[in-house]
Design a protein around this motif. Structure first.
Motif, short mmCIF file in Angstrom:
data_model
loop_
_atom_site.label_atom_id
_atom_site.label_comp_id
_atom_site.label_asym_id
_atom_site.label_seq_id
_atom_site.Cartn_x
_atom_site.Cartn_y
_atom_site.Cartn_z
N ASN A 173 -24.11 -4.28 -55.74
CA ASN A 173 -24.72 -3.46 -54.69
C ASN A 173 -26.24 -3.58 -54.69
O ASN A 173 -26.88 -3.60 -53.63
CB ASN A 173 -24.31 -2.00 -54.85
N GLU A 174 -26.82 -3.68 -55.87
CA GLU A 174 -28.27 -3.82 -55.98
C GLU A 174 -28.72 -5.17 -55.42
O GLU A 174 -29.76 -5.28 -54.76
CB GLU A 174 -28.71 -3.67 -57.44
N TYR A 175 -27.91 -6.21 -55.67
CA TYR A 175 -28.20 -7.55 -55.12
C TYR A 175 -28.21 -7.50 -53.60
O TYR A 175 -29.13 -8.02 -52.95
CB TYR A 175 -27.14 -8.53 -55.63
N ILE A 176 -27.20 -6.86 -53.03
CA ILE A 176 -27.10 -6.75 -51.57
C ILE A 176 -28.27 -5.95 -51.01
O ILE A 176 -28.88 -6.31 -49.99
CB ILE A 176 -25.76 -6.11 -51.17
N LYS A 177 -28.60 -4.86 -51.67
CA LYS A 177 -29.71 -4.01 -51.23
C LYS A 177 -31.02 -4.80 -51.20
O LYS A 177 -31.80 -4.71 -50.24
CB LYS A 177 -29.82 -2.80 -52.16
N ASN A 178 -31.27 -5.59 -52.25
CA ASN A 178 -32.50 -6.38 -52.31
C ASN A 178 -32.54 -7.45 -51.23
O ASN A 178 -33.58 -7.71 -50.62
CB ASN A 178 -32.65 -7.02 -53.69
N LYS A 179 -31.40 -8.10 -50.99
CA LYS A 179 -31.34 -9.18 -50.01
C LYS A 179 -31.54 -8.67 -48.57
O LYS A 179 -31.99 -9.41 -47.70
CB LYS A 179 -29.99 -9.90 -50.10
N ASN B 229 -22.30 -12.97 -48.65
CA ASN B 229 -23.20 -13.61 -47.70
C ASN B 229 -24.01 -12.53 -47.00
O ASN B 229 -23.45 -11.57 -46.49
CB ASN B 229 -22.43 -14.44 -46.67
N THR B 230 -25.33 -12.68 -47.00
CA THR B 230 -26.19 -11.68 -46.36
C THR B 230 -27.05 -12.34 -45.29
O THR B 230 -27.46 -13.49 -45.42
CB THR B 230 -27.13 -11.00 -47.38
N ILE B 231 -27.30 -11.61 -44.22
CA ILE B 231 -28.24 -12.06 -43.19
C ILE B 231 -29.18 -10.90 -42.88
O ILE B 231 -28.75 -9.77 -42.72
CB ILE B 231 -27.53 -12.50 -41.90
N PHE B 232 -30.47 -11.23 -42.81
CA PHE B 232 -31.48 -10.22 -42.50
C PHE B 232 -32.37 -10.79 -41.39
O PHE B 232 -32.93 -11.87 -41.53
CB PHE B 232 -32.30 -9.92 -43.75
N PHE B 233 -32.47 -10.07 -40.29
CA PHE B 233 -33.25 -10.56 -39.14
C PHE B 233 -34.20 -9.48 -38.66
O PHE B 233 -33.84 -8.31 -38.57
CB PHE B 233 -32.31 -10.97 -38.00
N GLN B 234 -35.41 -9.89 -38.33
CA GLN B 234 -36.37 -8.99 -37.70
C GLN B 234 -37.11 -9.76 -36.62
O GLN B 234 -37.65 -10.83 -36.89
CB GLN B 234 -37.37 -8.44 -38.72
N GLY B 235 -37.10 -9.24 -35.40
CA GLY B 235 -37.75 -9.93 -34.30
C GLY B 235 -38.65 -9.02 -33.50
O GLY B 235 -38.44 -7.81 -33.45
N THR B 236 -39.65 -9.60 -32.89
CA THR B 236 -40.59 -8.87 -32.03
C THR B 236 -40.46 -9.40 -30.61
O THR B 236 -40.49 -10.61 -30.39
CB THR B 236 -42.04 -9.06 -32.53
N TRP B 237 -40.30 -8.49 -29.65
CA TRP B 237 -40.14 -8.91 -28.27
C TRP B 237 -41.35 -9.69 -27.76
O TRP B 237 -42.49 -9.35 -28.05
CB TRP B 237 -39.95 -7.71 -27.35
N GLN B 238 -41.10 -10.72 -26.96
CA GLN B 238 -42.19 -11.38 -26.23
C GLN B 238 -42.78 -10.44 -25.18
O GLN B 238 -43.99 -10.40 -24.96
CB GLN B 238 -41.68 -12.65 -25.55
N LYS B 239 -41.91 -9.72 -24.49
CA LYS B 239 -42.34 -8.76 -23.47
C LYS B 239 -42.11 -7.36 -24.03
O LYS B 239 -41.00 -6.83 -24.00
CB LYS B 239 -41.52 -8.94 -22.19
N PRO B 240 -43.14 -6.75 -24.58
CA PRO B 240 -42.93 -5.48 -25.29
C PRO B 240 -42.67 -4.30 -24.35
O PRO B 240 -43.17 -4.25 -23.23
CB PRO B 240 -44.24 -5.27 -26.05
#
Length: 424
Positions: free
Chosen positions: A187-193, A215-226
């Protein structure tokens, strides 16, 4: 009684400020965990880009098939990562042989990509896909693979080498007999990832567990048109003819890409992020039951939407929403043809010489948050818009679908359905 889109647009417009400053809006953190639990006893290759596109196309059809299976079990919000799930099973594909291998291959819709003279082609394509998605270094998409192996369990040397080469897998040894300690460690591994977004995924462990694949995926995106958070206000969202909820509705006026799919009875809006990733919103027409749309969503249809997008001046109203969804895929995948891997007849001989191995469960947890964050940018969002010209409206005030995809490879990273934005 539901307002027309035009009436609601006028109402929303009358409530908002005439000045629209560009504020940074961040599409919140998306984190996915796919878990594969096994129980006993019971260097970049230069391939044509078209093969990567083929993989994306096949993954997309797998995603739509899985969506329909999940949808058949509930009529609530849905959110998951097709890429996370298919990547996990691509690893499992290397471990399987015989009927088990064939079923996984067919379930993932990858039969046409397998080559007898290139047994490692599919994992190489997954490797190339990941490299193409992240090659410019600006996209915040972290995908990780972790394998937790019991102290007495011995992996086949070739399999261990393959998962390190193609999936950059972290391999850790744990004592599964210490269920509490193992659970805490994983759980700590998943939390860190996932930077703290996904926590306490594993609530219990079977003492017979020999191996876990994460398998973990982490995504962060910023809109082009805010979107401008100062223009967000409470507005009605029509779950159905009898249920209406109030939601914080974001507002944007700009030139954006959209199209109408008259055959399907829906319209499509593209909201791009800055890093070559976009969100595609599929909004059924008024009076069109979203369940009727389900069967019409295919990879071919998705690509037709992308080809048909045209730039137009729009007023967009999109609700803020966040979801946390979990799925027991071992209850769903057998109905998609992947049955033997969960049975006593499972053939996982390429994984280990250990006898009588099978997959006990596949857990998938997904979290998404779409909202604004509050710093003001210097540029105005109204550039190029004629003030006195009334723009078309795209008001997302009823159940809708959304797809987050990488534009260059057309890889579907996440997909979901929002029935009630107020339900987390």
């Amino acid at each position: 009684m539901e307002f027309s889109d035009l009436a609601q647009a006028e109402w929303l417009r009358s409530q908002t400020s005439q000045r629209m400053l560009a504020n940074k809006m961040k599409m919140g953190l998306l984190s996915i965990v796919t878990l594969l639990c096994f129980l006993a006893p019971a260097h970049q290759a230069h391939l044509p880009s078209a093969t990567i596109l083929d993989l994306s196309f096949k993954n997309m059809d797998f995603a739509m098939n899985l969506y329909r299976k999940i949808s058949g079990y509930n009529d609530q919000n849905i959110f998951f990562s097709p890429l996370s799930i298919s990547t996990s099973f691509a690893v499992l594909l290397m471990a399987a042989d015989g009927v088990t291998h064939e079923e996984i291959l067919k379930g993932l819709n990858l039969e046409q990509l397998e080559r007898a003279d290139q047994p490692e082609l599919i994992p190489r394509l997954f490797q190339l896909l990941h490299e193409n998605i992240t090659q410019n270094g600006t996209l915040r998409l972290d995908q990780g693979m972790g394998m937790f192996v019991g102290q007495e369990f011995v992996l086949e040397e070739k399999f261990q080498e393959q998962i390190k080469r193609y999936f950059d897998t972290d391999i850790e040894t744990v004592d599964f007999r210490d269920t509490k300690g193992s659970r805490s460690f994983i759980n700590e591994y998943i939390k860190n990832k996932t930077e703290g977004k996904v926590t306490e995924v594993i609530s219990s462990l079977d003492v017979r567990t020999q191996l876990m694949l994460i398998n973990t995926i982490f995504f962060q995106g910023t809109w082009q048109k805010p979107f401008n958070p100062n223009l967000t206000m409470s507005a009605p969202f029509y779950i159905d003819n009898y249920n209406i909820v109030q939601v914080p509705m974001m507002f944007l006026e700009d030139k954006l890409y959209m199209m109408e799919d008259s055959a399907l009875g829906a319209k499509v809006l593209k909201l791009p992020y800055r890093e070559g990733v976009s969100m595609l919103i599929l909004l059924p027409n008024k009076g069109m039951d979203y369940t009727v749309i389900d069967d019409g969503i295919t990879a071919e249809k998705f690509f037709s939407w992308i080809r048909g997008l045209q730039k137009t001046k729009l007023e967009v109203n999109l609700p803020k929403f966040k979801m946390e969804e979990s799925y027991a895929l071992h209850d769903l995948l057998p109905d998609m043809g992947m049955a033997s891997v969960f049975s006593n007849s499972a053939n996982l001989t390429k994984l280990s010489e250990e006898e009588s191995l099978k997959v006990s469960e596949v857990r998938h947890k997904a979290v998404i948050e779409v909202d604004e964050s509050g710093t003001t940018a210097a540029a105005a969002t109204t550039t190029g818009i004629i003030p006195y010209s009334l723009p078309r409206t795209f008001i997302v005030n009823r159940p809708f679908f959304f797809f987050i995809y990488h534009e260059y490879t057309n890889c579907l990273l996440f997909m979901g359905r929002v029935i009630d934005p107020t339900k987390n």
